[in-house]
Design a protein around this motif. Structure first.
Motif, PDB file in Angstrom:
ATOM      1  N   VAL A  45       0.839  -1.204   0.000  1.00  0.00           N
ATOM      2  CA  VAL A  45       0.000   0.000   0.000  1.00  0.00           C
ATOM      3  C   VAL A  45       0.875   1.255   0.000  1.00  0.00           C
ATOM      4  CG1 VAL A  45      -1.659   1.305   1.384  1.00  0.00           C
ATOM      5  CG2 VAL A  45      -2.002  -1.126   0.969  1.00  0.00           C
ATOM      6  N   LYS A  46       1.925   1.235   0.797  1.00  0.00           N
ATOM      7  CA  LYS A  46       2.832   2.397   0.811  1.00  0.00           C
ATOM      8  C   LYS A  46       3.410   2.624  -0.583  1.00  0.00           C
ATOM      9  CE  LYS A  46       7.016   2.239   1.223  1.00  0.00           C
ATOM     10  NZ  LYS A  46       8.325   1.713   1.613  1.00  0.00           N
ATOM     11  N   ASN A  47       3.864   1.550  -1.226  1.00  0.00           N
ATOM     12  CA  ASN A  47       4.443   1.698  -2.570  1.00  0.00           C
ATOM     13  C   ASN A  47       3.419   2.252  -3.560  1.00  0.00           C
ATOM     14  OD1 ASN A  47       6.743   0.640  -1.528  1.00  0.00           O
ATOM     15  ND2 ASN A  47       6.561  -1.358  -2.491  1.00  0.00           N
ATOM     16  N   GLU A  48       2.177   1.814  -3.399  1.00  0.00           N
ATOM     17  CA  GLU A  48       1.148   2.299  -4.318  1.00  0.00           C
ATOM     18  C   GLU A  48       0.883   3.789  -4.084  1.00  0.00           C
ATOM     19  OE1 GLU A  48      -2.371  -0.148  -4.436  1.00  0.00           O
ATOM     20  OE2 GLU A  48      -3.279   1.082  -6.015  1.00  0.00           O
ATOM     21  N   ILE A  49       0.848   4.197  -2.817  1.00  0.00           N
ATOM     22  CA  ILE A  49       0.642   5.619  -2.494  1.00  0.00           C
ATOM     23  C   ILE A  49       1.787   6.450  -3.099  1.00  0.00           C
ATOM     24  CG2 ILE A  49       0.540   7.326  -0.618  1.00  0.00           C
ATOM     25  CD1 ILE A  49      -0.632   5.026   1.160  1.00  0.00           C
ATOM     26  N   VAL A  50       3.008   5.976  -2.889  1.00  0.00           N
ATOM     27  CA  VAL A  50       4.184   6.682  -3.408  1.00  0.00           C
ATOM     28  C   VAL A  50       4.106   6.789  -4.935  1.00  0.00           C
ATOM     29  CG1 VAL A  50       6.691   6.477  -3.730  1.00  0.00           C
ATOM     30  CG2 VAL A  50       5.699   6.105  -1.469  1.00  0.00           C
ATOM     31  N   ASP A  51       3.704   5.691  -5.546  1.00  0.00           N
ATOM     32  CA  ASP A  51       3.599   5.646  -7.006  1.00  0.00           C
ATOM     33  C   ASP A  51       2.581   6.672  -7.520  1.00  0.00           C
ATOM     34  OD1 ASP A  51       4.672   4.088  -9.189  1.00  0.00           O
ATOM     35  OD2 ASP A  51       2.588   3.515  -9.572  1.00  0.00           O
ATOM     36  N   ILE A  52       1.428   6.712  -6.850  1.00  0.00           N
ATOM     37  CA  ILE A  52       0.365   7.627  -7.289  1.00  0.00           C
ATOM     38  C   ILE A  52       0.827   9.084  -7.190  1.00  0.00           C
ATOM     39  CG2 ILE A  52      -1.944   8.512  -6.683  1.00  0.00           C
ATOM     40  CD1 ILE A  52      -2.656   5.593  -5.861  1.00  0.00           C
ATOM     41  N   PHE A  53       1.446   9.431  -6.060  1.00  0.00           N
ATOM     42  CA  PHE A  53       1.875  10.832  -5.911  1.00  0.00           C
ATOM     43  C   PHE A  53       3.107  11.157  -6.744  1.00  0.00           C
ATOM     44  CE2 PHE A  53      -0.948  10.771  -2.188  1.00  0.00           C
ATOM     45  CZ  PHE A  53      -1.601  11.979  -2.382  1.00  0.00           C
ATOM     46  N   SER A  54       3.912  10.149  -7.032  1.00  0.00           N
ATOM     47  CA  SER A  54       5.100  10.461  -7.851  1.00  0.00           C
ATOM     48  C   SER A  54       4.668  10.844  -9.264  1.00  0.00           C
ATOM     49  CB  SER A  54       6.085   9.295  -7.863  1.00  0.00           C
ATOM     50  OG  SER A  54       5.567   8.249  -8.644  1.00  0.00           O
ATOM     51  N   ARG A  55       3.493  10.375  -9.672  1.00  0.00           N
ATOM     52  CA  ARG A  55       3.008  10.731 -11.015  1.00  0.00           C
ATOM     53  C   ARG A  55       2.619  12.201 -11.116  1.00  0.00           C
ATOM     54  NH1 ARG A  55       0.636   5.336 -10.823  1.00  0.00           N
ATOM     55  NH2 ARG A  55      -1.491   6.052 -10.555  1.00  0.00           N
ATOM     56  N   ILE A  56       2.409  12.851  -9.956  1.00  0.00           N
ATOM     57  CA  ILE A  56       2.133  14.293 -10.032  1.00  0.00           C
ATOM     58  C   ILE A  56       3.290  15.090  -9.388  1.00  0.00           C
ATOM     59  CG2 ILE A  56      -0.378  14.182 -10.296  1.00  0.00           C
ATOM     60  CD1 ILE A  56      -0.612  14.716  -7.249  1.00  0.00           C
ATOM     61  N   GLY A  57       4.471  14.531  -9.478  1.00  0.00           N
ATOM     62  CA  GLY A  57       5.665  15.310  -9.167  1.00  0.00           C
ATOM     63  C   GLY A  57       6.209  15.240  -7.760  1.00  0.00           C
ATOM     64  N   PHE A  58       5.670  14.351  -6.913  1.00  0.00           N
ATOM     65  CA  PHE A  58       6.201  14.259  -5.543  1.00  0.00           C
ATOM     66  C   PHE A  58       7.424  13.346  -5.509  1.00  0.00           C
ATOM     67  CE2 PHE A  58       2.109  15.996  -4.691  1.00  0.00           C
ATOM     68  CZ  PHE A  58       2.197  16.633  -3.461  1.00  0.00           C
ATOM     69  N   SER A  59       8.446  13.770  -4.765  1.00  0.00           N
ATOM     70  CA  SER A  59       9.578  12.864  -4.559  1.00  0.00           C
ATOM     71  C   SER A  59       9.610  12.454  -3.085  1.00  0.00           C
ATOM     72  CB  SER A  59      10.882  13.516  -4.979  1.00  0.00           C
ATOM     73  OG  SER A  59      11.006  14.756  -4.350  1.00  0.00           O
ATOM     74  N   ILE A  60      10.455  11.495  -2.772  1.00  0.00           N
ATOM     75  CA  ILE A  60      10.477  10.928  -1.416  1.00  0.00           C
ATOM     76  C   ILE A  60      11.442  11.688  -0.508  1.00  0.00           C
ATOM     77  CG2 ILE A  60      11.104   8.864  -0.085  1.00  0.00           C
ATOM     78  CD1 ILE A  60       8.784   8.188  -1.660  1.00  0.00           C
ATOM     79  N   ALA A  61      11.017  11.905   0.733  1.00  0.00           N
ATOM     80  CA  ALA A  61      11.944  12.442   1.743  1.00  0.00           C
ATOM     81  C   ALA A  61      11.798  11.573   2.987  1.00  0.00           C
ATOM     82  CB  ALA A  61      11.590  13.880   2.067  1.00  0.00           C
ATOM     83  N   GLU A  62      12.900  11.366   3.675  1.00  0.00           N
ATOM     84  CA  GLU A  62      12.829  10.558   4.892  1.00  0.00           C
ATOM     85  C   GLU A  62      13.489  11.264   6.058  1.00  0.00           C
ATOM     86  OE1 GLU A  62      14.367   6.775   3.621  1.00  0.00           O
ATOM     87  OE2 GLU A  62      12.352   6.012   3.308  1.00  0.00           O
ATOM     88  N   GLY A  63      13.088  10.889   7.250  1.00  0.00           N
ATOM     89  CA  GLY A  63      13.685  11.491   8.437  1.00  0.00           C
ATOM     90  C   GLY A  63      13.856  10.423   9.500  1.00  0.00           C
ATOM     91  N   PRO A  64      14.520  10.756  10.594  1.00  0.00           N
ATOM     92  CA  PRO A  64      14.786   9.739  11.626  1.00  0.00           C
ATOM     93  C   PRO A  64      13.549   9.406  12.462  1.00  0.00           C
ATOM     94  CG  PRO A  64      15.613  11.873  12.325  1.00  0.00           C
ATOM     95  CD  PRO A  64      15.099  12.064  10.919  1.00  0.00           C
ATOM     96  N   GLU A  65      13.520   8.168  12.981  1.00  0.00           N
ATOM     97  CA  GLU A  65      12.413   7.784  13.868  1.00  0.00           C
ATOM     98  C   GLU A  65      12.672   8.295  15.281  1.00  0.00           C
ATOM     99  OE1 GLU A  65      11.655   3.565  13.504  1.00  0.00           O
ATOM    100  OE2 GLU A  65      11.297   3.757  11.350  1.00  0.00           O
ATOM    101  N   VAL A  66      13.936   8.348  15.669  1.00  0.00           N
ATOM    102  CA  VAL A  66      14.281   8.956  16.962  1.00  0.00           C
ATOM    103  C   VAL A  66      14.510  10.435  16.677  1.00  0.00           C
ATOM    104  CG1 VAL A  66      15.902   9.001  18.884  1.00  0.00           C
ATOM    105  CG2 VAL A  66      15.355   6.824  17.768  1.00  0.00           C
ATOM    106  N   GLU A  67      13.649  11.256  17.261  1.00  0.00           N
ATOM    107  CA  GLU A  67      13.650  12.679  16.908  1.00  0.00           C
ATOM    108  C   GLU A  67      13.870  13.561  18.135  1.00  0.00           C
ATOM    109  OE1 GLU A  67      13.834  14.876  14.932  1.00  0.00           O
ATOM    110  OE2 GLU A  67      13.077  14.358  12.945  1.00  0.00           O
ATOM    111  N   ASP A  68      13.928  14.864  17.876  1.00  0.00           N
ATOM    112  CA  ASP A  68      13.942  15.802  18.992  1.00  0.00           C
ATOM    113  C   ASP A  68      12.610  16.543  19.040  1.00  0.00           C
ATOM    114  OD1 ASP A  68      14.067  17.848  17.024  1.00  0.00           O
ATOM    115  OD2 ASP A  68      16.240  17.568  16.922  1.00  0.00           O
ATOM    116  N   ASP A  69      12.370  17.173  20.164  1.00  0.00           N
ATOM    117  CA  ASP A  69      11.099  17.858  20.390  1.00  0.00           C
ATOM    118  C   ASP A  69      10.826  18.893  19.299  1.00  0.00           C
ATOM    119  OD1 ASP A  69       9.014  18.801  22.776  1.00  0.00           O
ATOM    120  OD2 ASP A  69       9.753  20.459  21.524  1.00  0.00           O
ATOM    121  N   TRP A  70      11.869  19.623  18.894  1.00  0.00           N
ATOM    122  CA  TRP A  70      11.662  20.730  17.956  1.00  0.00           C
ATOM    123  C   TRP A  70      11.034  20.257  16.639  1.00  0.00           C
ATOM    124  CZ3 TRP A  70      13.054  22.760  13.181  1.00  0.00           C
ATOM    125  CH2 TRP A  70      12.719  24.118  12.999  1.00  0.00           C
TER     126      TRP A  70
END
Ligand code: DAH
Length: 339
Positions: free
Chosen positions: A107-132
């Protein structure tokens, strides 16, 4: 003795065996210590002196012939065996069992695929984060309940180190590290301090969307989400946006799609409303843009966040969330798809 030797010479030249056991029996019969040839050698002492030369020559010839013939047959058997043991390269191969992707990945891949067709690219961030990145930059007031231990996992004594509760934290990361126009999709795992049941889990998955540029309006958001809903659930799918509240968007909305189980007539799944909620969204609050160093007088943008488990339930009717993390192959093997 001479006659016996020529009889055996004749015999030896015609030796044949059908298998290794028969061959071994022949070897014992002719060549072993108690075999035919050895006993002739034993009798050799009785041969008259004037014949010793001739008979000795014949005996040696017999021994050599027998040894050669048996060695020859042995080599034939070994060659045959090697051929039988060799893999048959002409055989049709067994089909290779390939694994299946996890339903949440599909499902995640399908969501990514659908939005990539209208110009979205992927960004990732850490799971351990800071408050800010998780809260402050996204306009959460200091006393907001999400900052409480009841809702968020803190992993050290330091209240600034926590497991992200939503993928909106990747928004803050992207906005502080990239210049607009920004058009990203941020899939990932998030954590919340929830009691585990069939409908809640302490970790789950979201996909965040963020689009920042000049002149982005709510109409752009609505259009992108309508496109997504139709691609994901079919052309007949309708959407509706209900006003809502999130600290980081203004105005904010929640989006429902027409129930894809009853087609909008009303059923147990949609609690007879004909609609099911699938995501939260809104226009990025100018305070968030400013906190991340983007001029809110020049740029505007929209954001949305959807739950991957929720969409997977709608697509595959998985009633118990816990099945996604139990790794029961009988469950997992049922998911085969192009994604
Ligand atoms: N972060 C929200 C949550 O975890 C989901 C969400 C709502 C994300 C609205 C957004 C948004 O980007 O605009 O519930």
């Amino acid at each position: 003795m001479r006659d016996r030797i020529s009889e055996l010479l004749e015999e030896v030249s015609k030796l044949s065996a059908e298998n290794a056991e028969q061959l071994e029996a022949l070897r014992i019969k002719y060549l072993s210590k108690k075999g035919e040839i050895s006993s002739l050698f034993n009798d050799f002492k009785n041969v008259a002196a004037d014949q010793k030369r001739e008979i000795g020559g014949l005996l040696n010839e017999l021994k050599t012939k027998a040894t050669e013939r048996i060695a020859e047959m042995k080599a034939e058997f070994e060659a045959k065996q090697a051929q039988a043991d060799a893999p048959d390269v002409t055989r049709t191969p067994d089909p290779i069992e390939v694994g299946t992707r996890h339903p949440l990945s599909l499902v995640k891949n399908e969501i990514v695929d659908i939005f990539s067709r209208i110009g979205f690219s992927i960004a990732e961030g850490p799971e351990v984060e800071d408050d800010w990145h998780v809260f402050s930059a996204l306009n959460f007031p200091p006393e907001h309940p999400a900052r409480d231990m009841q809702d968020t996992f803190f992993i050290t004594r330091d209240p600034d180190v926590l497991l992200r509760t939503h993928t909106s934290s990747v928004q803050s990361r992207v906005m502080t590290s990239q210049k607009p126009p920004i058009r990203v999709l941020c899939p990932g795992r998030v954590y919340r301090n929830e009691a585990i049941s069939y409908r809640a889990h302490c970790f789950f998955h979201q996909v965040e969307g963020l689009y920042i540029d000049k002149n982005i309006s709510f109409a752009d958001l609505k259009q992108a989400l309508l496109y997504f809903a139709k691609e994901m659930f079919g052309e007949q799918t309708q959407i509706r946006l209900r006003p809502s509240y999130f600290p980081f968007t203004e105005p904010s909305a929640e989006m429902d799609i027409s129930c894809n189980i009853c087609g909008g007539v009303g059923c147990a799944f949609c609690k007879n409303t004909g609609w099911v909620e699938i995501l939260g969204c809104g226009m990025v609050d100018p305070a968030v843009l400013e906190a991340c160093g983007i001029d809110s007088k020049v740029y505007s943008g929209y954001a949305f966040g959807l739950g991957v488990e929720r969409i997977t339930n709608l697509k595959y009717r998985v009633k118990d969330l816990r099945m996604f993390s139990e790794n029961d192959v009988r469950f997992l093997e049922q998911f085969k798809s192009a994604y």
